[in-house]
Design an enzyme around this catalytic site. Structure first.
Site, PDB file in Angstrom:
ATOM      1  N   SER A   1       0.831  -1.205   0.000  1.00 37.04           N
ATOM      2  CA  SER A   1       0.000   0.000   0.000  1.00 37.04           C
ATOM      3  C   SER A   1       0.870   1.262   0.000  1.00 37.04           C
ATOM      4  O   SER A   1       1.636   1.460  -0.943  1.00 37.04           O
ATOM      5  CB  SER A   1      -0.961  -0.058   1.194  1.00 37.04           C
TER       6      SER A   1
ATOM      7  N   ASP B   1     -10.147  -5.459  -2.807  1.00 40.47           N
ATOM      8  CA  ASP B   1      -9.468  -4.444  -1.998  1.00 40.47           C
ATOM      9  C   ASP B   1     -10.365  -3.208  -1.911  1.00 40.47           C
ATOM     10  O   ASP B   1     -10.767  -2.657  -2.946  1.00 40.47           O
ATOM     11  CB  ASP B   1      -8.142  -4.104  -2.689  1.00 40.47           C
TER      12      ASP B   1
ATOM     13  N   HIS C   1      -7.532  -5.792   1.257  1.00 41.09           N
ATOM     14  CA  HIS C   1      -6.302  -5.004   1.448  1.00 41.09           C
ATOM     15  C   HIS C   1      -5.497  -5.469   2.665  1.00 41.09           C
ATOM     16  O   HIS C   1      -4.454  -4.897   2.959  1.00 41.09           O
ATOM     17  CB  HIS C   1      -6.703  -3.526   1.632  1.00 41.09           C
TER      18      HIS C   1
HETATM   19  N1  LIG Z   1      -7.406   2.412   9.223  1.00 35.98           N
HETATM   20  C1  LIG Z   1      -7.734   2.580   7.833  1.00 35.98           C
HETATM   21  C2  LIG Z   1      -7.153   1.475   7.040  1.00 35.98           C
HETATM   22  C3  LIG Z   1      -5.679   1.513   7.063  1.00 35.98           C
HETATM   23  C4  LIG Z   1      -5.107   0.291   6.436  1.00 35.98           C
HETATM   24  O1  LIG Z   1      -5.807  -0.513   5.787  1.00 35.98           O
HETATM   25  N2  LIG Z   1      -3.836   0.141   6.611  1.00 35.98           N
HETATM   26  C5  LIG Z   1      -3.153  -0.980   6.030  1.00 35.98           C
HETATM   27  C6  LIG Z   1      -2.062  -0.452   5.150  1.00 35.98           C
HETATM   28  S1  LIG Z   1      -2.651   0.782   4.022  1.00 35.98           S
HETATM   29  C7  LIG Z   1      -2.544  -1.827   7.102  1.00 35.98           C
HETATM   30  O2  LIG Z   1      -1.621  -2.559   6.839  1.00 35.98           O
HETATM   31  N3  LIG Z   1      -3.033  -1.721   8.334  1.00 35.98           N
HETATM   32  C8  LIG Z   1      -2.411  -2.377   9.466  1.00 35.98           C
HETATM   33  C9  LIG Z   1      -2.726  -3.815   9.672  1.00 35.98           C
HETATM   34  O3  LIG Z   1      -3.601  -4.375   8.981  1.00 35.98           O
HETATM   35  O4  LIG Z   1      -2.058  -4.437  10.514  1.00 35.98           O
HETATM   36  C10 LIG Z   1      -9.218   2.589   7.646  1.00 35.98           C
HETATM   37  O5  LIG Z   1      -9.906   2.386   8.614  1.00 35.98           O
HETATM   38  O6  LIG Z   1      -9.668   2.820   6.527  1.00 35.98           O
END
Ligand SMILES: N[C@@H](CCC(=O)N[C@@H](CS)C(=O)NCC(=O)O)C(=O)O
Length: 281
Positions: A150, A226, A259
């Protein structure tokens, strides 16, 4: 060069060692933490390095505990480095939103207040941290590869494009391909680099390719389920830019994957193997 490295933890893992370390970063003007996995082969000499850059909201820890990369790295004899995604601390500027400030450094060196004092993640990942890990661990810095997820996929692709010859393998999981054309990227690049959109192009994969930067080849996996596919990732723009530039892109759309790290973990084996094939050749 940063000062003394402090060990936070070291745990045996697939015959090697998963460590977490922190140091006073001159670049970010705060303590910075990273994870580093040394495979068992590192006991016998220096090993190639695969950098893994994480996405929004992540620290060094998310991929380290969720991506399942260490077993594949042990099989192929690669070290893994898991940098943080931003500077950290009470004195470091932040924002209430998840896509700006701490956890959202976007792998650029900010030029705008209040971010410029600490948000220098490009220099941290591409210059400072390589010096730190090379000084402390048995790593072959002539054999480095880079990948990420990402925002970290954006980081991997842009750092590779901006440092020709540095990374001998380049791949990404669901990368933000064109931050200058999607809301979360525009918000971050405007905040960190200012309103002049020409400055953004140097930190935008599709724009870098349009402007003549090149890579030998790129591997990308992208889930079709995603939640950010159309609003924030846009793999079709990368495909079009690579097609026009003649860059071999292996882009695979993975039916039904979202995602999350369940997606990343599912395809990690292929990305580590891709890196190993290029770093050990
Ligand atoms: N918190 C965001 C999403 C953020 C998100 O999806 N982050 C991804 C990378 S872009 C991630 O790896 N999050 C941490 C995890 O899953 O451990 C939302 O609520 O929309």
């Amino acid at each position: 060069m940063a000062g003394k490295l402090q060990k936070v933890s070291e745990s045996a893992c697939f015959g090697g060692v998963q460590g977490v370390y922190t140091f006073a970063s001159d670049t970010c003007a705060c303590d910075m933490t990273f994870g580093l996995y040394l495979p068992p082969q590192a006991k016998d000499g220096s090993v190639p390095v695969l950098w893994y850059l994480s996405g929004l909201t992540c620290t060094h820890e998310n991929a380290m505990v969720k991506a399942g990369a260490q077993g594949w790295a042990a099989r192929h004899g690669l070290a893994l480095v898991f940098p943080d995604t931003s500077p950290r601390g009470q004195e470091v500027a932040d924002d209430a939103a998840y896509d700006l400030g701490q956890g959202a450094g976007f792998y650029v060196d900010a030029t705008q207040d209040p971010w410029a004092a600490h948000y220098r993640m490009e220099t941290h990942v591409a210059r400072e941290l390589p010096d730190v890990v090379a000084a402390h661990f048995p790593l072959d810095m002539d054999r480095q590869g880079i990948t990420g997820h990402s925002m970290g996929g954006h980081g991997a692709l842009t750092l590779a494009l901006r440092n020709p010859g540095r990374y001998r393998s380049v791949s990404a999981f669901a990368p933000i391909t064109a931050p200058g054309r999607v809301a979360w990227g525009q918000k971050a690049l405007r905040a960190y680099l200012g309103g002049d959109e020409t400055a953004w192009r140097a930190h935008d994969t599709v724009a870098l390719i349009e402007d003549g930067h090149r890579l030998d080849e790129i591997l990308v996996d992208q889930g079709t389920a995603d939640q950010f596919l159309d609003s924030g990732l846009k793999p079709e723009l990368l495909a079009e830019a690579c097609r026009k530039a003649g860059i071999p892109l292996t882009l695979t759309l993975r039916e039904g994957y979202d995602h999350s790290y369940f997606f990343v973990a599912t395809f990690m084996e292929a990305h580590v193997a891709w890196a190993a094939g290029r770093l050990k050749a």
